[in-house]
Design a protein around this motif. Structure first.
Motif, short mmCIF file in Angstrom:
data_model
loop_
_atom_site.label_atom_id
_atom_site.label_comp_id
_atom_site.label_asym_id
_atom_site.label_seq_id
_atom_site.Cartn_x
_atom_site.Cartn_y
_atom_site.Cartn_z
N GLU A 522 0.83 -1.22 0.00
CA GLU A 522 0.00 0.00 0.00
C GLU A 522 0.85 1.26 0.00
O GLU A 522 0.33 2.35 -0.26
N TRP A 523 2.18 1.13 0.27
CA TRP A 523 3.04 2.32 0.29
C TRP A 523 3.62 2.61 -1.08
O TRP A 523 4.38 3.57 -1.23
N LEU A 524 3.29 1.82 -2.09
CA LEU A 524 3.71 2.15 -3.45
C LEU A 524 3.00 3.43 -3.88
O LEU A 524 1.90 3.72 -3.41
N PRO A 525 3.61 4.21 -4.78
CA PRO A 525 2.93 5.42 -5.26
C PRO A 525 1.58 5.04 -5.86
O PRO A 525 1.50 4.08 -6.63
N SER A 526 0.52 5.75 -5.49
CA SER A 526 -0.80 5.33 -5.98
C SER A 526 -1.70 6.54 -6.17
O SER A 526 -1.48 7.60 -5.59
N GLU A 527 -2.70 6.35 -7.01
CA GLU A 527 -3.78 7.34 -7.17
C GLU A 527 -5.09 6.58 -7.04
O GLU A 527 -5.11 5.46 -6.55
N LEU A 528 -6.18 7.19 -7.55
CA LEU A 528 -7.48 6.52 -7.39
C LEU A 528 -7.49 5.14 -8.03
O LEU A 528 -8.23 4.25 -7.61
N TYR A 529 -6.70 4.94 -9.06
CA TYR A 529 -6.66 3.65 -9.74
C TYR A 529 -5.76 2.66 -9.03
O TYR A 529 -5.52 1.55 -9.54
N GLY A 530 -5.21 3.03 -7.88
CA GLY A 530 -4.23 2.17 -7.22
C GLY A 530 -2.86 2.49 -7.78
O GLY A 530 -2.55 3.65 -8.05
N THR A 531 -2.03 1.46 -7.98
CA THR A 531 -0.70 1.73 -8.51
C THR A 531 -0.76 1.78 -10.03
O THR A 531 -1.64 1.18 -10.65
N ARG A 532 0.21 2.50 -10.62
CA ARG A 532 0.25 2.66 -12.07
C ARG A 532 0.23 1.29 -12.76
O ARG A 532 -0.52 1.04 -13.69
N SER A 533 1.08 0.38 -12.33
CA SER A 533 1.00 -1.00 -12.82
C SER A 533 0.97 -1.92 -11.61
O SER A 533 1.48 -1.59 -10.55
N ILE A 534 0.32 -3.07 -11.78
CA ILE A 534 0.14 -3.99 -10.64
C ILE A 534 1.42 -4.80 -10.47
O ILE A 534 1.87 -5.48 -11.40
N PRO A 535 2.04 -4.74 -9.28
CA PRO A 535 3.36 -5.34 -9.13
C PRO A 535 3.35 -6.87 -9.17
O PRO A 535 2.39 -7.50 -8.72
N GLN A 536 4.43 -7.42 -9.71
CA GLN A 536 4.68 -8.86 -9.56
C GLN A 536 5.32 -9.04 -8.19
O GLN A 536 6.31 -8.40 -7.87
N VAL A 537 4.72 -9.90 -7.35
CA VAL A 537 5.20 -10.07 -5.97
C VAL A 537 6.03 -11.35 -5.88
O VAL A 537 5.64 -12.38 -6.40
N GLU A 538 7.17 -11.25 -5.22
CA GLU A 538 8.05 -12.43 -5.11
C GLU A 538 8.39 -12.76 -3.67
O GLU A 538 9.19 -13.67 -3.42
N HIS A 539 7.82 -12.03 -2.73
CA HIS A 539 8.25 -12.20 -1.35
C HIS A 539 7.12 -11.70 -0.46
O HIS A 539 6.31 -10.88 -0.88
N HIS A 540 7.08 -12.16 0.81
CA HIS A 540 6.00 -11.67 1.67
C HIS A 540 6.28 -10.27 2.20
O HIS A 540 5.41 -9.65 2.81
N GLU A 541 7.50 -9.77 2.00
CA GLU A 541 7.79 -8.37 2.33
C GLU A 541 8.28 -7.69 1.05
O GLU A 541 9.46 -7.37 0.90
N PRO A 542 7.36 -7.49 0.11
CA PRO A 542 7.79 -7.14 -1.26
C PRO A 542 8.64 -5.87 -1.34
O PRO A 542 9.59 -5.83 -2.12
N LEU A 543 8.33 -4.86 -0.54
CA LEU A 543 9.07 -3.60 -0.69
C LEU A 543 10.44 -3.65 -0.03
O LEU A 543 11.33 -2.87 -0.36
N TRP A 544 10.64 -4.55 0.93
CA TRP A 544 11.99 -4.73 1.49
C TRP A 544 12.80 -5.63 0.56
O TRP A 544 13.99 -5.44 0.40
N HIS A 545 12.10 -6.62 0.00
CA HIS A 545 12.79 -7.56 -0.89
C HIS A 545 13.28 -6.86 -2.14
O HIS A 545 14.37 -7.13 -2.65
N ARG A 546 12.46 -5.95 -2.69
CA ARG A 546 12.81 -5.26 -3.93
C ARG A 546 12.41 -3.79 -3.82
O ARG A 546 11.36 -3.38 -4.31
N PRO A 547 13.24 -2.97 -3.22
CA PRO A 547 12.89 -1.55 -3.11
C PRO A 547 12.67 -0.91 -4.48
O PRO A 547 11.98 0.09 -4.58
N GLU A 548 13.25 -1.51 -5.53
CA GLU A 548 13.07 -0.94 -6.89
C GLU A 548 11.62 -0.96 -7.32
O GLU A 548 11.24 -0.29 -8.28
#
Ligand SMILES: [Cu+2]
Length: 837
Positions: A522-548
């Protein structure tokens, strides 16, 4: 699509010009007053949270009035009649209009972004659920100003709440007024279950799903199984009050304890319906604030599920003084102690995580620690109350009041404050003041213990709950004065909080950042549509696993970077592995859910004041709006296949077991089946109290008659199924809409025959509880028949309009499923008195 989960795009493919603008345009809200037709989860979620918070304030005002009256002995500020309305409304508002809606509101707002969905599958259902709650809730609260508020306590025990002892409209407002909130909660639960299971970001397997999403999945299931019991209970009590069918009347074979069983079968899980989401929020905040992974993540999820299951076995601990059998009570007592084990497991996981990490000392952290201390104390008195001798001693005393405020405020309100401090930066990119936050924390938590700790003592000294005054010289002066002072301190803290929210949220929205360096989407950059593109998730802590991910997602390098059809879309993924399956088009903004909500709330409230014209008008508005809303859905998607990511084609649209609407209908049927089971239980319960069953003079229908009625329902279902058969191959011929007429006729015939043969005409439902509960069961089936009539008209019209065709047959599946339940319940209704005899 089967096979391995596709890898994330290796390099950022060039995006076509104007793609972002098209995405923005598709999700743009309507302007001006038409904004109320917006169904976007961000818009509805914010309104929902603000409204639930308003009810916290409104319920709090009632508590302050009670504390003013109780500050000193023998005061006459508030008399007994008003005081009874105050404590009844305080409990009802806090449980039904604040806690449960707040839980669902936070989920509507937070969950889509946390799961990586653009929106949950049924945005219009969320909007309907919210508006019905807002209008119905405010009208219900307003009954206080006419002295019409319910006054029999929030659990409404008969015979006190029966017509003989509560003759006014007050109890009816509770029984019918709560109807809309039950529907609203169930609508929300359907959204939460289908959303968490079907619209997660690709690669977010169940194992990688955030703990908060797990908690909402469990809670969704609990709402579906618990709320129907109270729906059945309130319906039966209202029937008794309105028509004098003596269901809970002990003088005519009824049983007041039946109400307690039905109420607490809902009421005990209800406590965990409120607590588990808060626990999920805590499990998500603690790792972010401690900057380390949650210890024992899988065990915490297992504990959530265990609590959800066990909480359905404990309702009788609210009835320890009701004189039920000894062995059963001992089992319930042991289980009530045992539920502390999964609760404690979570507490240890949180403490361990806080201990291990590098803690950020924010206001949210303070509230989390306040929560841990308070909740553990409430848990300890809970273990005490689970022991029969202690419960017998302090039952209905202020000790119990202290206990459940420690559990509910400690377990839900303090985590909610932590969550607001933690997540408010998402709202407009503006955080609350940390300096003021420390004061808010000190006043709210300090005031809390000042208010509620002395209540333990008042209770042990023998002060009963629900009294509007007490005599001097019993040792109750000091505890009560301290409680009243504490309540004022809490109020000061909450006031400061509200001022800070208003102050800090002025000004235009800014892009939010990630102030606490969290791990969840939920901390990804977002607007009313949610995030610009829907992320591919590879880990249960996705933003720590891939800050990119922050940059990649914003650049549109992941899934569904724009809009394919020009409308609102999201990805459907498989329930366990979260493999991308399809792209679905979500519903557009519409005024119909709003109008349907107005109609539904009006229907229940005007029925209470016995305004026939108003009730009919509300009901018609609700049904017309509902049909108009549904008519626009289930359209064939504009393209067959969509390029959901570079080089990945997914089919568009969904039907059958791959579509959320199919599962929504299945969940709805579970709800209906649970309502039926609760009513069937009521009949069985009073039948078992009879010396001879069936009662003398009743000849139950013979099996050949019952077999004919069963056949009638079977033929009815066959006609309904035939009406749209083959829709997945070719458009259904329009004439088959006419088949809904015999389908309905067969069901109506079987129902009428069942009604005629169920019991002799000389035994009216007012005679005794056996007949009354049986009549109620048939009444429920009569209601199903009315639903069937509307289904037949709607579906017939849909068929006659040529709207049932390949890639457009979700309506057909929904109607056949619902029709099957109408018939099955009809069969169960006619057989039940035989089986229960
Ligand atoms: Cu309980």
């Amino acid at each position: 699509m089967t096979g391995p989960i596709p890898a994330r795009p290796a390099s950022r493919p060039p995006r076509p010009d104007g793609e972002l603008e098209r995405l923005r345009a598709a999700w743009a809200p309507p302007a001006g007053w038409r904004r109320i037709s917006s169904v976007n989860n961000v818009f509805i979620g914010k309104l929902y949270i603000a409204t639930a918070f308003l009810f916290l304030l409104l319920g709090g005002v009632l508590a302050l009035l009670m504390r003013a009256q109780l500050a000193a002995p023998s005061q006459t500020l508030i008399g007994a009649p008003l005081f009874q309305q105050l404590f009844t409304m305080h409990g009802t508002v806090m449980m039904f209009l604040f806690a449960v809606p707040m839980v669902e509101a936070i989920a509507v707002y937070l969950l889509p972004n946390m799961l990586g969905a653009r929106d949950l599958p049924f945005p219009r259902l969320s909007a309907y659920s919210f508006w019905m709650y807002a209008f119905g809730g405010l009208a219900f609260y307003a009954t206080l100003f006419w002295g019409l508020a319910p006054d029999s306590g929030w659990f409404m025990y008969p015979p006190l709440s029966s017509a003989a002892y509560s003759p006014g409209l007050n109890a009816d407002f509770w029984l019918l007024g709560i109807g809309f909130i039950e529907i609203s909660a169930i609508a929300g639960a359907i959204e939460l279950i289908t959303g968490t299971l079907m619209t997660r970001a690709p690669g977010m397997t169940l194992g990688r799903m955030p703990v908060y999403a797990w908690s909402m999945l469990v809670v969704g299931g609990m709402i579906v199984l618990a709320f129907p019991a109270v729906i059945a209970g309130t319906a039966l009590l209202e029937i008794e009050r309105a028509f004098d069918w003596p269901i809970f009347d002990a003088t005519r074979g009824g049983d007041p304890l039946l109400w307690q069983h039905l109420f607490w079968f809902f009421g005990h899980p209800e406590v965990y319906i409120i607590f588990l989401p808060a626990a999920g929020l805590v499990s998500t905040m603690v790792p972010a604030l401690a900057r380390t992974s949650l210890i024992g993540r899988q065990a915490v999820v297992a504990a959530l599920i265990a609590i959800g299951v066990v909480s359905f076995l404990l309702w009788a601990h609210h009835m320890f003084t009701a004189g039920l059998g000894g062995l059963g009570m001992s089992v319930v007592s042991i289980l009530s102690v045992a539920i502390a084990i999964p609760g404690a497991l979570q507490v240890f996981a949180w403490i361990g995580t806080l201990w291990r990490g590098r803690l950020q000392w924010t206001t949210a952290t303070l509230f989390l620690i306040g929560f841990l201390v308070t909740f553990v104390l409430g848990g300890l008195t809970g273990v005490m109350l689970a022991l029969l001798p202690i419960d017998w001693q302090v039952h209905d005393s202020y000790f119990v009041v202290a206990h459940f405020h420690y559990v509910l405020i400690g377990g839900m309100v303090l985590p909610m404050f932590a969550a607001i401090y933690h997540w408010l930066p998402l709202w407009k990119g503006r955080a609350l003041s940390e300096r003021a936050g420390r004061w808010v924390f000190g006043l709210v938590v300090g005031g809390f213990h000042l208010t509620f700790f002395p209540m333990h003592i008042a209770g042990l000294l023998g002060m009963p709950r629900r009294v509007h005054t007490y005599a001097a010289g019993l040792g109750l002066e000091w505890p009560n004065l301290l409680s009243s002072l504490g309540a004022a301190v809490i109020a000061a803290g909450v006031l400061l909080f509200v001022i800070d929210v208003v102050r800090s949220q002025r000004g235009p929205a800014r892009e939010h950042h990630d102030p606490w360096t969290s791990s969840t989407l939920e901390w990804l950059p977002s607007e009313l549509y949610g995030t610009r593109s829907i992320p591919q998730v590879e880990h249960h802590e996705p933003l720590w696993h891939r800050p990119e991910l922050h940059e990649e997602v914003k650049a549109g390098a992941h899934w569904l970077p724009g809009t394919i059809s020009g409308g609102r879309e999201t990805l459907l993924t498989s329930p366990v592995q979260a493999r991308p399956l399809r792209v679905v088009v979500l519903a557009k903004d519409s005024l119909w859910p709003f109008l349907a909500a107005v109609g539904t709330a009006a229907f229940f409230l005007l029925m209470t004041v016995k305004s026939v014209a108003g009730t009919v008008a509300g009901g018609v508005l609700a049904i017309v709006a509902l049909c108009a809303w549904l008519w626009q859905t289930d359209r064939a998607p504009p393209v067959e296949d969509a390029e959901a990511a570079a080089g990945v084609l997914l089919p568009m649209g969904a039907s059958g077991r791959q579509s959320p609407s199919y599962w929504a209908v299945v969940i709805l049927i579970v709800v209906e089946a649970t309502i039926f089971a609760s009513m069937a239980f009521a009949h069985l319960h009073v039948a078992m109290r009879l010396e001879v069953c069936p009662p003398p003079g009743v000849g139950l229908a013979d099996t050949s008659t019952l077999a004919m009625q069963t056949l009638g329902y079977a033929l009815s279902l066959a006609f309904a199924a035939w009406a749209g058969a083959g829709a997945w191959r070719a458009p259904v011929p329009r004439w088959r809409g006419a088949l809904m007429a015999p389908a309905f006729a067969m069901a109506a015939l079987a129902f009428h025959d069942g009604l005629r043969t169920a019991w002799p005409a000389e035994r009216p439902p007012t005679l005794d509880a056996w007949t009354g509960t049986l009549a109620a069961l048939h009444g429920l089936q009569g209601l199903q028949l009315a639903v069937a009539a509307m289904l037949a008209l709607y579906y017939g019209a849909r068929l006659a309009s040529g709207l049932i065709r390949p890639r457009q047959h979700a309506t057909r599946e929904a109607v056949v499923l619902l029709w099957a339940w109408v018939c099955l319940q009809g069969v169960a209704t006619v057989w039940w008195p035989r089986l229960a005899a």
